[in-house]
Structure formats: structure tokens, C-alpha cells
Scaffold this motif. Structure first.
Motif, PDB file in Angstrom:
ATOM      1  N   ARG A  92       0.829  -1.205   0.000  1.00 17.06           N
ATOM      2  CA  ARG A  92       0.000   0.000   0.000  1.00 17.06           C
ATOM      3  C   ARG A  92       0.865   1.257   0.000  1.00 17.06           C
ATOM      4  NH1 ARG A  92      -2.748  -3.803   3.167  1.00 17.06           N
ATOM      5  NH2 ARG A  92      -4.929  -4.147   2.562  1.00 17.06           N
ATOM      6  N   GLU A  93       1.940   1.253   0.784  1.00 21.51           N
ATOM      7  CA  GLU A  93       2.843   2.404   0.780  1.00 21.51           C
ATOM      8  C   GLU A  93       3.490   2.566  -0.594  1.00 21.51           C
ATOM      9  OE1 GLU A  93       5.691   2.512   3.919  1.00 21.51           O
ATOM     10  OE2 GLU A  93       4.214   2.100   5.484  1.00 21.51           O
ATOM     11  N   ALA A  94       3.848   1.448  -1.218  1.00 19.97           N
ATOM     12  CA  ALA A  94       4.433   1.509  -2.553  1.00 19.97           C
ATOM     13  C   ALA A  94       3.440   2.098  -3.549  1.00 19.97           C
ATOM     14  CB  ALA A  94       4.869   0.114  -3.000  1.00 19.97           C
ATOM     15  N   ALA A  95       2.160   1.752  -3.403  1.00 18.40           N
ATOM     16  CA  ALA A  95       1.132   2.284  -4.297  1.00 18.40           C
ATOM     17  C   ALA A  95       0.987   3.791  -4.123  1.00 18.40           C
ATOM     18  CB  ALA A  95      -0.201   1.591  -4.034  1.00 18.40           C
ATOM     19  N   GLY A 101       3.342   5.842  -3.183  1.00 19.62           N
ATOM     20  CA  GLY A 101       4.508   6.445  -3.813  1.00 19.62           C
ATOM     21  C   GLY A 101       4.424   6.429  -5.323  1.00 19.62           C
ATOM     22  N   LEU A 102       3.978   5.304  -5.888  1.00 18.03           N
ATOM     23  CA  LEU A 102       3.888   5.193  -7.345  1.00 18.03           C
ATOM     24  C   LEU A 102       2.836   6.143  -7.901  1.00 18.03           C
ATOM     25  CD1 LEU A 102       4.971   3.755  -9.814  1.00 18.03           C
ATOM     26  CD2 LEU A 102       3.268   1.957  -9.460  1.00 18.03           C
ATOM     27  N   GLU A 103       1.721   6.275  -7.201  1.00 29.00           N
ATOM     28  CA  GLU A 103       0.678   7.200  -7.646  1.00 29.00           C
ATOM     29  C   GLU A 103       1.201   8.635  -7.650  1.00 29.00           C
ATOM     30  OE1 GLU A 103      -4.032   7.272  -7.067  1.00 29.00           O
ATOM     31  OE2 GLU A 103      -2.941   7.600  -5.199  1.00 29.00           O
ATOM     32  N   ALA A 104       2.037   8.964  -6.667  1.00 30.44           N
ATOM     33  CA  ALA A 104       2.620  10.305  -6.623  1.00 30.44           C
ATOM     34  C   ALA A 104       3.554  10.533  -7.806  1.00 30.44           C
ATOM     35  CB  ALA A 104       3.375  10.499  -5.307  1.00 30.44           C
ATOM     36  N   VAL A 105       4.373   9.530  -8.123  1.00 30.71           N
ATOM     37  CA  VAL A 105       5.337   9.668  -9.218  1.00 30.71           C
ATOM     38  C   VAL A 105       4.626   9.804 -10.563  1.00 30.71           C
ATOM     39  CG1 VAL A 105       7.171   8.461 -10.478  1.00 30.71           C
ATOM     40  CG2 VAL A 105       7.186   8.494  -7.988  1.00 30.71           C
ATOM     41  N   ILE A 106       3.494   9.134 -10.724  1.00 32.30           N
ATOM     42  CA  ILE A 106       2.742   9.208 -11.975  1.00 32.30           C
ATOM     43  C   ILE A 106       2.156  10.599 -12.199  1.00 32.30           C
ATOM     44  CG2 ILE A 106       0.620   8.387 -13.089  1.00 32.30           C
ATOM     45  CD1 ILE A 106       1.238   5.620 -11.934  1.00 32.30           C
ATOM     46  N   SER A 107       1.860  11.309 -11.114  1.00 32.90           N
ATOM     47  CA  SER A 107       1.233  12.626 -11.233  1.00 32.90           C
ATOM     48  C   SER A 107       2.165  13.629 -11.909  1.00 32.90           C
ATOM     49  CB  SER A 107       0.852  13.153  -9.845  1.00 32.90           C
ATOM     50  OG  SER A 107       0.458  14.513  -9.924  1.00 32.90           O
ATOM     51  N   PRO A 108       1.667  14.381 -12.885  1.00 36.46           N
ATOM     52  CA  PRO A 108       2.497  15.408 -13.531  1.00 36.46           C
ATOM     53  C   PRO A 108       2.825  16.570 -12.600  1.00 36.46           C
ATOM     54  CG  PRO A 108       0.230  15.530 -14.321  1.00 36.46           C
ATOM     55  CD  PRO A 108       0.324  14.291 -13.494  1.00 36.46           C
ATOM     56  N   GLU A 109       2.152  16.639 -11.442  1.00 37.35           N
ATOM     57  CA  GLU A 109       2.395  17.716 -10.485  1.00 37.35           C
ATOM     58  C   GLU A 109       3.562  17.417  -9.548  1.00 37.35           C
ATOM     59  OE1 GLU A 109       0.774  20.538 -10.772  1.00 37.35           O
ATOM     60  OE2 GLU A 109      -0.286  19.630 -12.460  1.00 37.35           O
ATOM     61  N   LEU A 110       4.078  16.187  -9.576  1.00 38.30           N
ATOM     62  CA  LEU A 110       5.141  15.807  -8.636  1.00 38.30           C
ATOM     63  C   LEU A 110       6.481  16.430  -8.998  1.00 38.30           C
ATOM     64  CD1 LEU A 110       6.001  13.580  -6.301  1.00 38.30           C
ATOM     65  CD2 LEU A 110       7.150  12.589  -8.279  1.00 38.30           C
ATOM     66  N   ARG A 114      -3.870  -1.323  -7.365  1.00 41.10           N
ATOM     67  CA  ARG A 114      -2.409  -1.382  -7.442  1.00 41.10           C
ATOM     68  C   ARG A 114      -1.949  -1.940  -8.783  1.00 41.10           C
ATOM     69  NH1 ARG A 114      -3.043  -3.863  -2.296  1.00 41.10           N
ATOM     70  NH2 ARG A 114      -2.076  -5.781  -3.076  1.00 41.10           N
ATOM     71  N   ASP A 115      -2.637  -2.962  -9.283  1.00 37.96           N
ATOM     72  CA  ASP A 115      -2.273  -3.527 -10.586  1.00 37.96           C
ATOM     73  C   ASP A 115      -2.413  -2.481 -11.692  1.00 37.96           C
ATOM     74  OD1 ASP A 115      -1.722  -5.928  -9.411  1.00 37.96           O
ATOM     75  OD2 ASP A 115      -3.557  -6.931 -10.064  1.00 37.96           O
ATOM     76  N   ASN A 116      -3.487  -1.709 -11.636  1.00 39.36           N
ATOM     77  CA  ASN A 116      -3.682  -0.670 -12.649  1.00 39.36           C
ATOM     78  C   ASN A 116      -2.620   0.420 -12.540  1.00 39.36           C
ATOM     79  OD1 ASN A 116      -5.945  -1.649 -14.085  1.00 39.36           O
ATOM     80  ND2 ASN A 116      -7.316  -0.984 -12.447  1.00 39.36           N
ATOM     81  N   LEU A 117      -2.211   0.746 -11.316  1.00 45.96           N
ATOM     82  CA  LEU A 117      -1.149   1.733 -11.141  1.00 45.96           C
ATOM     83  C   LEU A 117       0.125   1.294 -11.856  1.00 45.96           C
ATOM     84  CD1 LEU A 117      -1.301   2.972  -7.429  1.00 45.96           C
ATOM     85  CD2 LEU A 117      -1.422   4.384  -9.484  1.00 45.96           C
ATOM     86  N   PHE A 118       0.485   0.016 -11.696  1.00 45.07           N
ATOM     87  CA  PHE A 118       1.693  -0.478 -12.351  1.00 45.07           C
ATOM     88  C   PHE A 118       1.548  -0.462 -13.865  1.00 45.07           C
ATOM     89  CE2 PHE A 118       2.666  -2.282  -8.148  1.00 45.07           C
ATOM     90  CZ  PHE A 118       4.011  -1.951  -8.060  1.00 45.07           C
ATOM     91  N   ARG A 119       0.359  -0.744 -14.379  1.00 49.12           N
ATOM     92  CA  ARG A 119       0.153  -0.719 -15.826  1.00 49.12           C
ATOM     93  C   ARG A 119       0.241   0.713 -16.360  1.00 49.12           C
ATOM     94  NH1 ARG A 119      -5.152  -2.736 -17.022  1.00 49.12           N
ATOM     95  NH2 ARG A 119      -4.486  -3.412 -19.085  1.00 49.12           N
TER      96      ARG A 119
END
Length: 243
Positions: free
Chosen positions: A69-72, A74-83, A166-171
Motif C-alpha cells: 500500500r505504501e508503494a502504491a 509512492g507510485l501514484e505520486a510519481v505518476i502525477s504530472p504535479e510531482l 495497485r495492478d492498474n497503477l503499475f500498468r
């Protein structure tokens, strides 16, 4: 023959092993967290990832997360263009708990946006967050966190990051590794000008090849330009809409 284990008082309990250490990786920045969460565990799902951010000028850095969950988060934050920058396992904040005992807490992540705004993130599962003691600790931790540490503090219920989410985040993350601005602009323009129900209808309405259009859709979903249900598999029959 009996399957019962025979207790031997001469056997010592297994000593606690030190956290796992990851050696240098060519072309990758080392882990920069205050502590390593990679202690050996038969229960917790520890995750390590290599992620680039604008703060590292696109050079990937090693990140260690204490849970999926913590990894998700972090990954969601990295995907954001605002990061702009992602930090994990921050230096501990001293605070007094509900009984007056001094303790220390390390925020799971700190997200710095391109605007310079910094957000400290506290991640727990829903069961834990429902406990009055945990709520009291959160209040104390947030009150003890200095303004110089973060501009605001948020609590994230890790239960919201389901396996499907989480699976969709990785995709989506994999699709962002194949940037194609021309395809993204074209697909979003088609989405704004046409009527469609699912992703397949949208892709058939554009002039892109299927795989290229699908990657564009994932990137647009990742940056919230298109909306969908993140908790189920994103595929051609997924309901999508302009965000």
C-alpha cells in the motif's frame, strides 16, 4: 510416525537478522530514506522500486517501501504530472502519545509538488485507523510536526489501494515509460469531440493503432484527463469518461 514437533530446550531462538541491504546499481541513485524498512518478515510485503523524479533530473533512485500500500501511494505520486520530489521513510518526529510518553514517528512519505508545496503522508490500514488510540497518536504527531517539515499532513487509508487499484497503477506506470505526446493529444481531442461509453469505443473512434491508443489511454487515465474505475482491470470494455 508422529508429525508432532519435539521441543528441544537446548535450541536457541533464532536471532533477529539485520535489514537486507541493496548494493550499488550502475546508473541508479542509492536509497535515501532515514531508515531501511527491509527487515526480514514472513508477514509484511516489503517492496523496492527504482523511480525517477524531476528532483533527480530523471535519474532513477532506489525506494524501499514497508508495504504494498505504501508503494502504491509512492507510485501514484510519481505518476502525477504535479510531482517534483518523492521522499520515503523520513527522519523521525518526536511526540507525546495519549499517555504522555515520548515517542518518535517517521512519516511514510513526503511529496513535494512542482509548486514547492510539501505534503507529509501517514499510511495505515482501515482497521488500525478506526482505533481511538491510533487517532489520538495521529493528532499528537500532526501537532508535533514543525511547519518546516511539511506544509500539510494527510492520513491515507491503505485499504483504498485494492489489488486491482495497485495492478492498474503499475500498468499506467509502464505506459508512462513510453511517452507519446502526439498520441495523448489526439486521443484526448477525440474523447472531447465524440460520444462513447467504453474504452474500446473511444479507441475505435481515433486514428491510432490499437496498442498505441491503449497506452495513450492509460497515460491519460494516470494524469486524470480520463476517468475510470481504478479498482477493476482497465481494458477495452472499461467505462471511461473525460476527467
Amino acid at each position: 510416525m508422529s508429525n508432532e514437533m519435539i521441543y528441544d530446550p537446548l535450541l536457541k531462538e533464532r536471532e533477529k537478522q539485520p535489514p537486507l541491504e541493496l548494493g550499488p546499481i550502475p546508473g541508479v541513485l542509492p536509497y535515501a530514506g532515514h531508515r531501511s524498512p527491509l527487515s526480514r518478515s514472513s508477514i509484511a510485503h516489503k517492496i523496492s522500486m527504482v523511480l525517477p523524479t524531476p528532483a533527480t533530473k530523471g535519474v532513477p533512485r532506489v525506494y524501499h517501501f514497508e508495504s504494498a500500500r505504501e508503494a502504491a501511494v509512492g507510485l501514484e505520486a510519481v505518476i502525477s504530472p504535479e510531482l517534483y520530489e518523492l521522499e520515503v521513510q523520513l527522519p523521525p518526529i518526536p511526540y507525546q502519545d495519549w499517555q504522555g510518553t515520548w515517542r518518535k514517528h517517521s512519516f511514510d512519505a513526503r511529496i513535494t509538488f512542482r509548486s514547492g508545496f510539501r505534503r507529509a503522508v501517514f499510511v495505515r490500514n482501515g482497521t488500525s485507523l478506526r482505533k481511538p488510540k491510533v487517532q489520538a497518536d495521529i493528532t499528537a504527531i500532526f501537532a508535533a510536526t514543525p511547519a518546516s517539515f511539511a506544509d500539510d499532513k494527510v492520513v491515507v487509508n491503505g485499504d483504498l489501494y485494492t489489488r486491482g487499484y495497485r495492478d492498474n497503477l503499475f500498468r499506467v506506470w509502464e505506459a508512462t515509460k513510453r511517452p507519446d505526446q502526439e498520441a495523448d493529444v489526439h486521443l484526448l481531442d477525440v474523447a472531447r469531440r465524440t460520444t462513447f461509453w467504453d474504452l474500446g469505443q473511444l479507441i475505435r473512434s481515433c486514428e491510432l493503432e490499437g496498442p498505441r491508443a491503449f497506452d495513450a489511454a492509460l497515460r491519460l487515465i494516470g494524469c486524470k484527463a480520463l476517468g475510470t474505475n481504478w479498482h477493476t482491470l482497465i481494458w477495452m470494455r472499461s467505462r471511461v469518461w473525460v476527467g
